[in-house]
Design a protein around this motif. Structure first.
Motif, PDB file in Angstrom:
ATOM      1  N   TYR A 194     -18.122  54.697  48.689  1.00 54.46           N
ATOM      2  CA  TYR A 194     -18.182  56.114  48.341  1.00 54.46           C
ATOM      3  C   TYR A 194     -18.200  56.957  49.603  1.00 54.46           C
ATOM      4  N   HIS A 247     -22.331  65.830  47.257  1.00 53.65           N
ATOM      5  CA  HIS A 247     -21.171  65.385  46.476  1.00 53.65           C
ATOM      6  C   HIS A 247     -20.847  63.944  46.843  1.00 53.65           C
ATOM      7  N   ARG A 293     -17.823  60.830  46.185  1.00 50.86           N
ATOM      8  CA  ARG A 293     -16.491  60.483  45.696  1.00 50.86           C
ATOM      9  C   ARG A 293     -16.295  58.972  45.815  1.00 50.86           C
ATOM     10  N   ILE A 299     -12.782  64.241  36.624  1.00 51.10           N
ATOM     11  CA  ILE A 299     -14.042  63.500  36.498  1.00 51.10           C
ATOM     12  C   ILE A 299     -14.483  63.451  35.039  1.00 51.10           C
ATOM     13  N   LEU A 311     -14.322  55.861  46.552  1.00 51.29           N
ATOM     14  CA  LEU A 311     -13.142  55.592  47.372  1.00 51.29           C
ATOM     15  C   LEU A 311     -12.432  54.315  46.963  1.00 51.29           C
ATOM     16  N   VAL A 331     -16.920  56.300  36.824  1.00 50.95           N
ATOM     17  CA  VAL A 331     -16.076  57.313  37.451  1.00 50.95           C
ATOM     18  C   VAL A 331     -14.703  56.773  37.841  1.00 50.95           C
ATOM     19  N   ASP A 371     -10.334  61.557  40.339  1.00 51.44           N
ATOM     20  CA  ASP A 371      -9.847  61.905  41.675  1.00 51.44           C
ATOM     21  C   ASP A 371     -10.616  63.078  42.267  1.00 51.44           C
ATOM     22  N   THR A 372     -11.795  63.331  41.734  1.00 51.99           N
ATOM     23  CA  THR A 372     -12.630  64.409  42.254  1.00 51.99           C
ATOM     24  C   THR A 372     -14.026  63.888  42.531  1.00 51.99           C
ATOM     25  N   ALA A 373     -14.756  64.619  43.341  1.00 53.17           N
ATOM     26  CA  ALA A 373     -16.126  64.240  43.673  1.00 53.17           C
ATOM     27  C   ALA A 373     -17.049  64.593  42.524  1.00 53.17           C
TER      28      ALA A 373
END
Length: 177
Positions: A98, A82, A84, A4, A86, A67, A71-73
């Motif tokens: 998300y 949290h 992420r 991130i 998608l 972002v 590949d992380t939240a």
């Protein structure tokens, strides 16, 4: 540097440069310190959703543009929240999806996003209260609600943890956005 931080550093530097903004000017527009902005562009610091939304709004860019590639939240300023990224569609219209997870009792309050944003929440697990402040709705797994994401809004997990799919549909934000 973790995923991130690396993604935010690269995307933030690229977007700020493409708009011809100095560190000082962007920091002022976003309401954050120049030191915080500098640290984020260097891959340091720990960006929260609140900080990233403020930067996205100041840049006239969707949240996902900051972002993209991570590949992380992203942890929220609110404990137990949290988010992420998608998927993104560059449209028109631009759309983002998300995955939001909330611990039991967690509340995510958003001041509202710049530009025109329709936000749709689909509850995958748990029970939540979601929507524009003053017009929230109780949603169970399988329920969905669409609201104006420009207005202050919230997501609150009730009776345990919750998982939501949050989709955002942006009106045109500017050239190439």
């Amino acid at each position: 540097m973790d995923g991130i931080r690396w993604a935010v550093a690269l995307n933030l530097t690229r977007l700020r440069g493409s708009r011809g903004l100095s560190l000082s000017r962007l920091a002022k527009l976003a309401g954050i310190s120049k030191g915080t902005l500098s640290a984020l562009e260097q891959g340091a610091g720990n960006p929260t959703i609140v900080t990233l939304w403020a930067l996205a709004d100041a840049l006239g860019a969707p949240f996902g543009a900051l972002v993209e590639g991570a590949d992380t939240a992203v942890a929220d300023a609110s404990p137990g929240v949290h988010v992420r990224l998608l998927a993104q569609s560059f449209g028109p219209p631009r759309m983002e999806s998300y995955l939001m997870t909330l611990a039991g009792g967690a509340v995510r309050e958003a001041a509202g996003h710049g530009g025109r944003v329709d936000e749709r929440a689909i509850v995958l697990q748990g029970r939540v209260r979601a929507g524009v402040l003053g017009d929230t709705h109780l949603l169970d797994a399988g329920d969905e609600w669409t609201f104006d994401g420009v207005q202050p809004h919230l997501y609150a997990a009730l009776e345990g943890p919750a998982t939501l799919l949050v989709m955002m549909r942006y009106a045109a934000l500017g050239p190439g956005i």
